[in-house]
Design an enzyme around this catalytic site. Structure first.
Site, PDB file in Angstrom:
ATOM      1  N   SER A 221     -72.238  51.457 -22.704  1.00 30.02           N
ATOM      2  CA  SER A 221     -71.529  50.239 -22.346  1.00 30.02           C
ATOM      3  C   SER A 221     -72.464  49.050 -22.565  1.00 30.02           C
ATOM      4  O   SER A 221     -73.680  49.211 -22.735  1.00 30.02           O
ATOM      5  CB  SER A 221     -71.092  50.280 -20.881  1.00 30.02           C
ATOM      6  OG  SER A 221     -72.201  50.093 -20.028  1.00 30.02           O
ATOM      7  N   LYS A 222     -71.885  47.855 -22.536  1.00 30.35           N
ATOM      8  CA  LYS A 222     -72.692  46.653 -22.739  1.00 30.35           C
ATOM      9  C   LYS A 222     -73.718  46.464 -21.632  1.00 30.35           C
ATOM     10  O   LYS A 222     -74.692  45.745 -21.801  1.00 30.35           O
ATOM     11  CB  LYS A 222     -71.786  45.423 -22.840  1.00 30.35           C
ATOM     12  CG  LYS A 222     -71.005  45.358 -24.146  1.00 30.35           C
ATOM     13  CD  LYS A 222     -70.312  44.024 -24.291  1.00 30.35           C
ATOM     14  CE  LYS A 222     -69.633  43.919 -25.654  1.00 30.35           C
ATOM     15  NZ  LYS A 222     -69.002  42.618 -25.860  1.00 30.35           N
ATOM     16  N   ARG A 223     -73.482  47.092 -20.497  1.00 28.39           N
ATOM     17  CA  ARG A 223     -74.428  46.952 -19.384  1.00 28.39           C
ATOM     18  C   ARG A 223     -75.625  47.876 -19.541  1.00 28.39           C
ATOM     19  O   ARG A 223     -76.625  47.731 -18.837  1.00 28.39           O
ATOM     20  CB  ARG A 223     -73.711  47.249 -18.059  1.00 28.39           C
ATOM     21  CG  ARG A 223     -72.650  46.226 -17.710  1.00 28.39           C
ATOM     22  CD  ARG A 223     -72.001  46.545 -16.375  1.00 28.39           C
ATOM     23  NE  ARG A 223     -71.283  47.812 -16.421  1.00 28.39           N
ATOM     24  CZ  ARG A 223     -70.025  47.933 -16.825  1.00 28.39           C
ATOM     25  NH1 ARG A 223     -69.361  46.878 -17.219  1.00 28.39           N
ATOM     26  NH2 ARG A 223     -69.424  49.112 -16.821  1.00 28.39           N
ATOM     27  N   ASP A 224     -75.508  48.862 -20.450  1.00 26.99           N
ATOM     28  CA  ASP A 224     -76.594  49.833 -20.607  1.00 26.99           C
ATOM     29  C   ASP A 224     -77.661  49.300 -21.557  1.00 26.99           C
ATOM     30  O   ASP A 224     -77.356  48.700 -22.584  1.00 26.99           O
ATOM     31  CB  ASP A 224     -76.055  51.156 -21.172  1.00 26.99           C
ATOM     32  CG  ASP A 224     -75.147  51.863 -20.185  1.00 26.99           C
ATOM     33  OD1 ASP A 224     -75.444  51.799 -18.983  1.00 26.99           O
ATOM     34  OD2 ASP A 224     -74.145  52.451 -20.625  1.00 26.99           O
TER      35      ASP A 224
END
Length: 317
Positions: A246-249
Protein backbone atom coordinates in the site's frame (compact mmCIF):
# COMPACT_ATOMS: atom_id res chain seq x y z
CA UNK A 1 8.33 26.89 -19.50
CA UNK A 2 4.60 26.27 -19.87
CA UNK A 3 3.15 22.96 -21.12
CA UNK A 4 2.18 24.51 -24.42
CA UNK A 5 5.78 25.49 -25.14
CA UNK A 6 6.76 21.87 -25.85
CA UNK A 7 6.20 21.23 -29.54
CA UNK A 8 6.04 17.76 -31.10
CA UNK A 9 9.57 16.47 -31.53
CA UNK A 10 11.60 13.30 -31.76
CA UNK A 11 13.29 14.23 -28.49
CA UNK A 12 12.29 11.88 -25.71
CA UNK A 13 10.06 13.64 -23.17
CA UNK A 14 9.32 11.62 -20.07
CA UNK A 15 7.60 12.59 -16.86
CA UNK A 16 7.00 11.63 -13.25
CA UNK A 17 3.55 12.47 -11.94
CA UNK A 18 3.06 11.70 -8.24
CA UNK A 19 -0.19 12.32 -6.37
CA UNK A 20 0.29 14.25 -3.11
CA UNK A 21 -2.06 11.97 -1.18
CA UNK A 22 0.74 10.81 1.10
CA UNK A 23 4.52 10.66 1.32
CA UNK A 24 6.66 9.28 -1.48
CA UNK A 25 6.82 5.50 -1.11
CA UNK A 26 9.05 2.83 -2.58
CA UNK A 27 6.68 2.04 -5.45
CA UNK A 28 6.67 5.69 -6.47
CA UNK A 29 10.45 5.77 -6.25
CA UNK A 30 10.65 2.85 -8.69
CA UNK A 31 8.51 4.83 -11.14
CA UNK A 32 10.62 7.95 -10.61
CA UNK A 33 13.90 6.12 -11.20
CA UNK A 34 12.59 4.20 -14.21
CA UNK A 35 11.06 7.23 -15.91
CA UNK A 36 14.10 9.40 -15.17
CA UNK A 37 16.61 6.82 -16.39
CA UNK A 38 14.76 6.00 -19.61
CA UNK A 39 14.21 9.65 -20.54
CA UNK A 40 17.79 10.68 -19.74
CA UNK A 41 19.27 7.57 -21.39
CA UNK A 42 17.54 8.69 -24.60
CA UNK A 43 19.00 12.17 -24.16
CA UNK A 44 15.60 13.62 -23.43
CA UNK A 45 13.69 15.74 -20.95
CA UNK A 46 12.24 14.61 -17.63
CA UNK A 47 9.25 16.63 -16.46
CA UNK A 48 7.56 16.72 -13.08
CA UNK A 49 3.81 17.02 -12.70
CA UNK A 50 1.84 17.07 -9.46
CA UNK A 51 -1.41 15.20 -9.93
CA UNK A 52 -3.43 16.98 -7.27
CA UNK A 53 -6.75 16.99 -9.10
CA UNK A 54 -8.55 14.74 -6.61
CA UNK A 55 -8.65 17.47 -3.99
CA UNK A 56 -10.51 15.50 -1.27
CA UNK A 57 -7.62 13.04 -1.12
CA UNK A 58 -4.77 15.56 -1.23
CA UNK A 59 -2.84 15.78 2.05
CA UNK A 60 -1.61 19.32 2.85
CA UNK A 61 2.16 19.60 2.72
CA UNK A 62 2.74 16.37 0.81
CA UNK A 63 3.46 18.05 -2.54
CA UNK A 64 6.33 20.02 -1.01
CA UNK A 65 7.54 16.94 0.87
CA UNK A 66 7.66 14.92 -2.37
CA UNK A 67 9.65 17.66 -4.11
CA UNK A 68 12.11 18.00 -1.23
CA UNK A 69 12.52 14.22 -1.12
CA UNK A 70 13.26 14.02 -4.85
CA UNK A 71 15.80 16.82 -4.55
CA UNK A 72 17.45 15.12 -1.56
CA UNK A 73 17.76 11.93 -3.61
CA UNK A 74 19.54 13.79 -6.41
CA UNK A 75 16.79 14.16 -9.02
CA UNK A 76 16.72 17.19 -11.28
CA UNK A 77 13.82 17.95 -13.60
CA UNK A 78 13.31 20.16 -16.63
CA UNK A 79 11.02 23.18 -16.78
CA UNK A 80 8.44 24.26 -14.28
CA UNK A 81 6.36 21.89 -12.19
CA UNK A 82 2.83 21.54 -13.52
CA UNK A 83 -0.02 21.16 -11.04
CA UNK A 84 -3.28 19.73 -12.28
CA UNK A 85 -5.26 21.92 -9.91
CA UNK A 86 -4.15 24.88 -12.05
CA UNK A 87 -5.39 23.35 -15.31
CA UNK A 88 -9.15 23.01 -14.91
CA UNK A 89 -9.84 25.25 -17.92
CA UNK A 90 -7.76 22.97 -20.17
CA UNK A 91 -9.74 19.92 -19.05
CA UNK A 92 -13.04 21.74 -19.57
CA UNK A 93 -11.94 22.71 -23.08
CA UNK A 94 -11.12 19.09 -23.90
CA UNK A 95 -14.48 17.95 -22.53
CA UNK A 96 -16.30 20.50 -24.68
CA UNK A 97 -14.36 19.30 -27.74
CA UNK A 98 -15.41 15.70 -27.05
CA UNK A 99 -19.02 16.72 -26.47
CA UNK A 100 -19.07 18.66 -29.74
CA UNK A 101 -17.69 15.67 -31.65
CA UNK A 102 -20.25 13.33 -30.09
CA UNK A 103 -17.59 11.19 -28.44
CA UNK A 104 -18.73 12.07 -24.91
CA UNK A 105 -22.26 12.17 -23.51
CA UNK A 106 -23.94 13.06 -20.21
CA UNK A 107 -24.85 10.20 -17.89
CA UNK A 108 -27.54 10.31 -15.20
CA UNK A 109 -26.82 6.94 -13.59
CA UNK A 110 -25.90 6.42 -9.96
CA UNK A 111 -23.49 3.70 -8.88
CA UNK A 112 -26.40 1.72 -7.45
CA UNK A 113 -28.26 1.84 -10.76
CA UNK A 114 -25.17 0.71 -12.64
CA UNK A 115 -24.60 -2.13 -10.19
CA UNK A 116 -28.17 -3.35 -10.68
CA UNK A 117 -27.90 -3.23 -14.47
CA UNK A 118 -24.32 -4.36 -15.01
CA UNK A 119 -23.82 -7.98 -16.02
CA UNK A 120 -20.13 -7.93 -16.94
CA UNK A 121 -17.53 -8.64 -14.25
CA UNK A 122 -15.56 -5.84 -12.66
CA UNK A 123 -12.26 -4.95 -14.30
CA UNK A 124 -8.86 -5.01 -12.58
CA UNK A 125 -9.54 -1.65 -10.94
CA UNK A 126 -12.74 -2.86 -9.35
CA UNK A 127 -14.79 -0.77 -11.79
CA UNK A 128 -18.15 -2.08 -12.97
CA UNK A 129 -18.55 -2.37 -16.73
CA UNK A 130 -21.01 0.37 -17.60
CA UNK A 131 -24.02 -1.03 -19.53
CA UNK A 132 -24.34 2.11 -21.65
CA UNK A 133 -27.73 3.06 -20.23
CA UNK A 134 -27.45 6.73 -21.24
CA UNK A 135 -25.43 6.35 -24.45
CA UNK A 136 -28.42 7.18 -26.65
CA UNK A 137 -29.61 10.07 -24.48
CA UNK A 138 -30.67 10.76 -20.93
CA UNK A 139 -33.84 8.85 -19.98
CA UNK A 140 -36.87 11.00 -19.09
CA UNK A 141 -36.55 12.58 -15.67
CA UNK A 142 -32.78 12.06 -15.51
CA UNK A 143 -30.23 14.86 -15.14
CA UNK A 144 -26.57 14.67 -15.99
CA UNK A 145 -24.44 13.43 -13.10
CA UNK A 146 -21.27 12.59 -14.98
CA UNK A 147 -19.88 12.47 -18.51
CA UNK A 148 -18.74 9.32 -20.30
CA UNK A 149 -16.72 8.62 -23.42
CA UNK A 150 -18.06 6.22 -26.03
CA UNK A 151 -15.69 3.29 -26.33
CA UNK A 152 -15.34 1.53 -29.69
CA UNK A 153 -16.41 -2.02 -30.39
CA UNK A 154 -12.93 -2.93 -31.63
CA UNK A 155 -10.14 -3.62 -29.10
CA UNK A 156 -7.35 -1.15 -28.33
CA UNK A 157 -3.91 -2.63 -29.02
CA UNK A 158 -0.50 -1.22 -28.17
CA UNK A 159 3.11 -2.28 -27.66
CA UNK A 160 4.36 -1.88 -24.13
CA UNK A 161 8.13 -1.30 -23.97
CA UNK A 162 8.42 -3.77 -21.06
CA UNK A 163 5.43 -6.09 -21.35
CA UNK A 164 5.16 -6.41 -25.13
CA UNK A 165 1.94 -6.52 -27.15
CA UNK A 166 -1.25 -5.74 -25.26
CA UNK A 167 -4.89 -5.91 -26.33
CA UNK A 168 -7.88 -4.55 -24.39
CA UNK A 169 -11.56 -4.84 -25.23
CA UNK A 170 -12.78 -1.74 -23.44
CA UNK A 171 -16.40 -2.37 -24.36
CA UNK A 172 -16.27 -5.61 -22.40
CA UNK A 173 -13.90 -4.60 -19.61
CA UNK A 174 -15.29 -1.22 -18.56
CA UNK A 175 -17.79 0.04 -21.11
CA UNK A 176 -18.15 3.77 -21.61
CA UNK A 177 -15.97 5.27 -18.88
CA UNK A 178 -16.21 8.52 -16.94
CA UNK A 179 -14.24 11.60 -17.94
CA UNK A 180 -16.01 13.98 -15.55
CA UNK A 181 -17.27 12.65 -12.25
CA UNK A 182 -20.57 13.14 -10.48
CA UNK A 183 -18.80 15.26 -7.84
CA UNK A 184 -17.75 17.72 -10.55
CA UNK A 185 -14.09 16.68 -10.65
CA UNK A 186 -12.45 15.75 -13.92
CA UNK A 187 -11.42 12.13 -14.09
CA UNK A 188 -7.79 11.08 -13.95
CA UNK A 189 -7.96 9.57 -17.44
CA UNK A 190 -8.90 12.81 -19.17
CA UNK A 191 -6.57 15.06 -17.14
CA UNK A 192 -3.54 12.86 -17.77
CA UNK A 193 -4.16 12.78 -21.52
CA UNK A 194 -4.64 16.54 -21.75
CA UNK A 195 -1.49 17.19 -19.72
CA UNK A 196 0.70 14.67 -21.52
CA UNK A 197 -0.30 16.14 -24.89
CA UNK A 198 0.19 19.73 -23.72
CA UNK A 199 3.63 18.97 -22.28
CA UNK A 200 4.76 17.04 -25.35
CA UNK A 201 5.22 13.84 -23.34
CA UNK A 202 5.98 10.97 -25.69
CA UNK A 203 7.31 8.43 -23.18
CA UNK A 204 5.22 7.34 -20.19
CA UNK A 205 7.04 5.07 -17.74
CA UNK A 206 5.02 4.05 -14.67
CA UNK A 207 3.94 1.12 -12.52
CA UNK A 208 2.07 -1.87 -13.88
CA UNK A 209 -0.87 -1.04 -11.61
CA UNK A 210 -1.76 1.63 -14.21
CA UNK A 211 -1.65 -0.74 -17.17
CA UNK A 212 -5.44 -0.91 -17.46
CA UNK A 213 -5.55 2.89 -17.75
CA UNK A 214 -3.39 2.86 -20.87
CA UNK A 215 -6.00 1.73 -23.46
CA UNK A 216 -8.42 4.34 -22.13
CA UNK A 217 -5.80 7.05 -22.43
CA UNK A 218 -4.81 5.90 -25.92
CA UNK A 219 -8.46 6.17 -26.96
CA UNK A 220 -8.74 9.69 -25.54
CA UNK A 221 -5.54 10.74 -27.30
CA UNK A 222 -7.04 9.53 -30.58
CA UNK A 223 -10.38 11.26 -30.03
CA UNK A 224 -8.63 14.54 -29.18
CA UNK A 225 -6.37 14.30 -32.22
CA UNK A 226 -3.11 13.55 -30.39
CA UNK A 227 -0.36 11.03 -31.00
CA UNK A 228 -0.29 8.70 -28.01
CA UNK A 229 3.02 8.35 -26.12
CA UNK A 230 5.02 5.17 -25.94
CA UNK A 231 4.25 3.31 -22.71
CA UNK A 232 6.41 1.22 -20.39
CA UNK A 233 4.92 -0.39 -17.29
CA UNK A 234 7.36 -1.32 -14.58
CA UNK A 235 7.02 -4.26 -12.18
CA UNK A 236 5.36 -3.58 -8.85
CA UNK A 237 7.16 -3.90 -5.54
CA UNK A 238 5.43 -6.63 -3.57
CA UNK A 239 5.33 -7.44 0.11
CA UNK A 240 5.25 -10.81 1.86
CA UNK A 241 3.38 -13.44 -0.11
CA UNK A 242 3.41 -11.35 -3.28
CA UNK A 243 0.84 -8.80 -2.09
CA UNK A 244 1.07 -5.28 -3.50
CA UNK A 245 2.39 -2.74 -1.00
CA UNK A 246 0.00 0.00 0.00
CA UNK A 247 1.04 3.63 -0.29
CA UNK A 248 1.58 3.68 3.46
CA UNK A 249 4.17 0.90 3.26
CA UNK A 250 7.87 1.65 2.92
CA UNK A 251 7.67 5.45 2.80
CA UNK A 252 10.96 6.89 1.59
CA UNK A 253 10.23 10.56 2.21
CA UNK A 254 11.75 13.11 4.51
CA UNK A 255 8.44 13.43 6.34
CA UNK A 256 8.61 9.72 7.19
CA UNK A 257 11.91 10.32 8.96
CA UNK A 258 14.20 8.83 6.34
CA UNK A 259 17.79 10.03 6.50
CA UNK A 260 18.29 10.35 2.76
CA UNK A 261 21.81 11.72 3.14
CA UNK A 262 22.75 8.43 4.79
CA UNK A 263 20.70 5.82 2.96
CA UNK A 264 19.27 7.51 -0.15
CA UNK A 265 22.04 6.14 -2.35
CA UNK A 266 21.46 2.60 -1.09
CA UNK A 267 17.75 2.93 -1.90
CA UNK A 268 18.48 4.08 -5.45
CA UNK A 269 20.91 1.21 -6.01
CA UNK A 270 18.33 -1.27 -4.72
CA UNK A 271 15.71 0.18 -7.06
CA UNK A 272 18.07 -0.07 -10.03
CA UNK A 273 18.78 -3.72 -9.21
CA UNK A 274 15.04 -4.32 -8.83
CA UNK A 275 14.69 -2.93 -12.37
CA UNK A 276 17.19 -5.47 -13.67
CA UNK A 277 20.19 -3.15 -13.85
CA UNK A 278 23.71 -3.93 -12.70
CA UNK A 279 25.22 -0.83 -11.11
CA UNK A 280 28.92 -1.35 -10.34
CA UNK A 281 30.18 -1.95 -6.83
CA UNK A 282 32.13 1.30 -7.10
CA UNK A 283 28.81 3.16 -6.65
CA UNK A 284 28.37 1.79 -3.14
CA UNK A 285 28.41 4.83 -0.89
CA UNK A 286 28.01 7.23 -3.81
CA UNK A 287 25.60 10.16 -3.71
CA UNK A 288 22.17 9.96 -5.26
CA UNK A 289 23.21 12.40 -7.94
CA UNK A 290 26.16 10.18 -8.94
CA UNK A 291 23.99 7.07 -9.02
CA UNK A 292 21.34 8.75 -11.16
CA UNK A 293 24.06 10.02 -13.49
CA UNK A 294 25.17 6.40 -13.97
CA UNK A 295 21.56 5.38 -14.65
CA UNK A 296 21.18 8.15 -17.21
CA UNK A 297 24.21 6.83 -19.08
CA UNK A 298 23.85 3.07 -18.65
CA UNK A 299 20.19 2.14 -18.03
CA UNK A 300 19.13 -0.77 -20.25
CA UNK A 301 15.35 -0.92 -20.61
CA UNK A 302 15.68 -4.37 -22.16
CA UNK A 303 16.75 -5.73 -18.77
CA UNK A 304 13.65 -4.53 -16.90
CA UNK A 305 11.73 -7.59 -15.66
CA UNK A 306 8.05 -8.00 -16.38
CA UNK A 307 7.15 -9.68 -13.10
CA UNK A 308 6.61 -7.94 -9.80
CA UNK A 309 8.81 -8.93 -6.88
CA UNK A 310 10.02 -7.82 -3.44
CA UNK A 311 12.63 -5.09 -3.33
CA UNK A 312 16.11 -6.02 -2.06
CA UNK A 313 16.28 -5.70 1.72
CA UNK A 314 18.82 -2.89 1.54
CA UNK A 315 16.12 -0.45 0.50
CA UNK A 316 13.67 -1.15 3.28
CA UNK A 317 15.44 0.64 6.07
Amino acid sequence: MTPEQHSPTTLAVGRFAPSPTGPLHIGSLVAAVGSYAMARRAGGLWLLRMEDLDSPRVVPGMADDILRTLEALGFAWDGEIIRQSDRIEAYQSALEQLLASGDVYPCGCSRAEIARAATAPHDGDGEMAYPNLCRDGLPPGKEARSYRVKVPAEPITFHDLVLGEKRYDLARVCGDFVVKRADGLFAYQLAVVVDDAAQGVNQVVRGADLLSSTPRQILLHRLLGHDAPAYAHLPLVTGPGGAKLSKRDHAVSLSAGRDLAADGGAMLLAVLRFLGQQPPQTLAGASGREILAWAAECFDSGRVPSRSAPLPESAHG
